[in-house]
Design a protein around this motif. Structure first.
Motif, PDB file in Angstrom:
ATOM      1  N   GLN A 180       5.340 -14.656   1.304  1.00 26.20           N
ATOM      2  CA  GLN A 180       6.786 -14.460   1.444  1.00 26.20           C
ATOM      3  C   GLN A 180       7.247 -13.173   0.740  1.00 26.20           C
ATOM      4  OE1 GLN A 180       8.394 -18.302   0.072  1.00 26.20           O
ATOM      5  NE2 GLN A 180       8.529 -18.955   2.194  1.00 26.20           N
ATOM      6  N   THR A 210       7.200  -8.581   1.416  1.00 21.23           N
ATOM      7  CA  THR A 210       7.159  -7.562   2.458  1.00 21.23           C
ATOM      8  C   THR A 210       5.800  -6.872   2.477  1.00 21.23           C
ATOM      9  OG1 THR A 210       7.932  -5.806   0.988  1.00 21.23           O
ATOM     10  CG2 THR A 210       9.624  -7.134   2.097  1.00 21.23           C
ATOM     11  N   ARG A 211       5.506  -6.223   3.600  1.00 19.61           N
ATOM     12  CA  ARG A 211       4.271  -5.453   3.692  1.00 19.61           C
ATOM     13  C   ARG A 211       4.271  -4.323   2.658  1.00 19.61           C
ATOM     14  NH1 ARG A 211       0.433  -4.909   7.630  1.00 19.61           N
ATOM     15  NH2 ARG A 211       1.647  -6.235   9.043  1.00 19.61           N
ATOM     16  N   GLU A 232      -0.664  -9.216   7.820  1.00 19.78           N
ATOM     17  CA  GLU A 232       0.585  -9.888   8.180  1.00 19.78           C
ATOM     18  C   GLU A 232       0.532 -11.372   7.824  1.00 19.78           C
ATOM     19  OE1 GLU A 232      -2.045  -9.864  11.861  1.00 19.78           O
ATOM     20  OE2 GLU A 232      -1.495  -8.465  10.251  1.00 19.78           O
ATOM     21  N   THR A 287       5.283 -11.165  -7.780  1.00 20.01           N
ATOM     22  CA  THR A 287       4.893 -10.705  -6.446  1.00 20.01           C
ATOM     23  C   THR A 287       3.384 -10.557  -6.343  1.00 20.01           C
ATOM     24  OG1 THR A 287       6.995  -9.533  -6.162  1.00 20.01           O
ATOM     25  CG2 THR A 287       5.175  -8.866  -4.744  1.00 20.01           C
ATOM     26  N   VAL A 306       1.113 -11.459   3.836  1.00 18.82           N
ATOM     27  CA  VAL A 306       2.494 -11.236   3.380  1.00 18.82           C
ATOM     28  C   VAL A 306       3.405 -12.370   3.841  1.00 18.82           C
ATOM     29  CG1 VAL A 306       2.200  -8.738   3.234  1.00 18.82           C
ATOM     30  CG2 VAL A 306       3.082  -9.745   5.350  1.00 18.82           C
TER      31      VAL A 306
END
Length: 218
Positions: free
Chosen positions: A48, A50-51, A41, A18, A44
């Motif tokens: 791919q 999440t915030r 935005e 990640t 992320v």
């Protein structure tokens, strides 16, 4: 209850993946759009993830940018060390000559798109000039001091205190790199900066200073 080792290993691998995805996506977007025009935005979405994942790894967008900038600088430093080490092994020459060639290689690197945009242009604007100074100190001072010490020992340059010489040369090269990155014509700026740098370095060569008394010896 402690999770099995295999579960912990998978979690650690997922966490590392990640982080790498965020750094990779942010680097691409920062290099293409710049810091201000890149939103979290966008990052992320490209990564791919999440915030929440972004804020798990980084405090904010500036913290992520600092990590990207550090990664770019480290990659460039490693690339240049590898390149100049190979040159030294393949090409006979004194330490001072090889070091001067290395300076020119660094100026060439200042036109690498990622390094130029992220480290030289956006970095000082986003994080302040001290961030760039810190990278120079982290990746350049020790190696430069070692090579200058060797050049003095070989007689390529006159004996002088290495610590201030290292800082002054690093500052000179740093300013040359920023000049190239911020110029309208990067190629012309590279040529001109390289010429000026080499002319200034001529003054340190023993051959250039042999006729003058040495006032810098401790």
């Amino acid at each position: 209850m402690t999770a099995p080792r295999s579960v912990r290993s998978r979690r650690a691998a997922h966490t590392a993946d990640t982080r790498r995805a965020l750094l990779r996506a942010a680097r691409t977007l920062f290099a293409e759009r710049g810091y201000t025009a890149t939103g979290t935005e966008d990052i992320v979405g490209a990564a791919q993830v999440t915030r929440g994942a972004l804020y798990h790894h980084f405090k904010d967008k500036a913290d992520l940018f600092r990590a990207v900038m550090g990664e770019c600088a480290q990659e460039m430093a490693e690339r240049l060390v590898e390149q100049e080490t190979a040159r030294a092994e393949a090409q006979e020459g004194d330490a001072w000559t090889l070091l001067r060639l290395g300076f020119q290689s660094f100026l060439d690197a200042c036109n690498d798109p990622d390094f130029q945009r992220i480290v030289l242009v956006e970095g000082p604007a986003v994080l302040g000039h001290s961030a760039w100074d810190a990278l120079v100190e982290q990746h350049g001072y020790v190696l430069l001091a070692e090579e200058l010490t060797r050049a003095i020992a070989e007689g390529g340059i006159a004996p002088m205190p290495v610590a201030p010489l290292t800082r002054m040369l690093a500052a000179l090269i740093s300013e040359a790199s920023l000049y190239i990155a911020r110029a309208d014509d990067h190629e012309r700026a590279r040529r001109e900066a390289g010429e000026v740098l080499d002319r200034l370095l001529d003054g340190l060569s023993s051959a250039s200073s042999s006729g003058a008394p040495n006032r810098t010896r401790a």
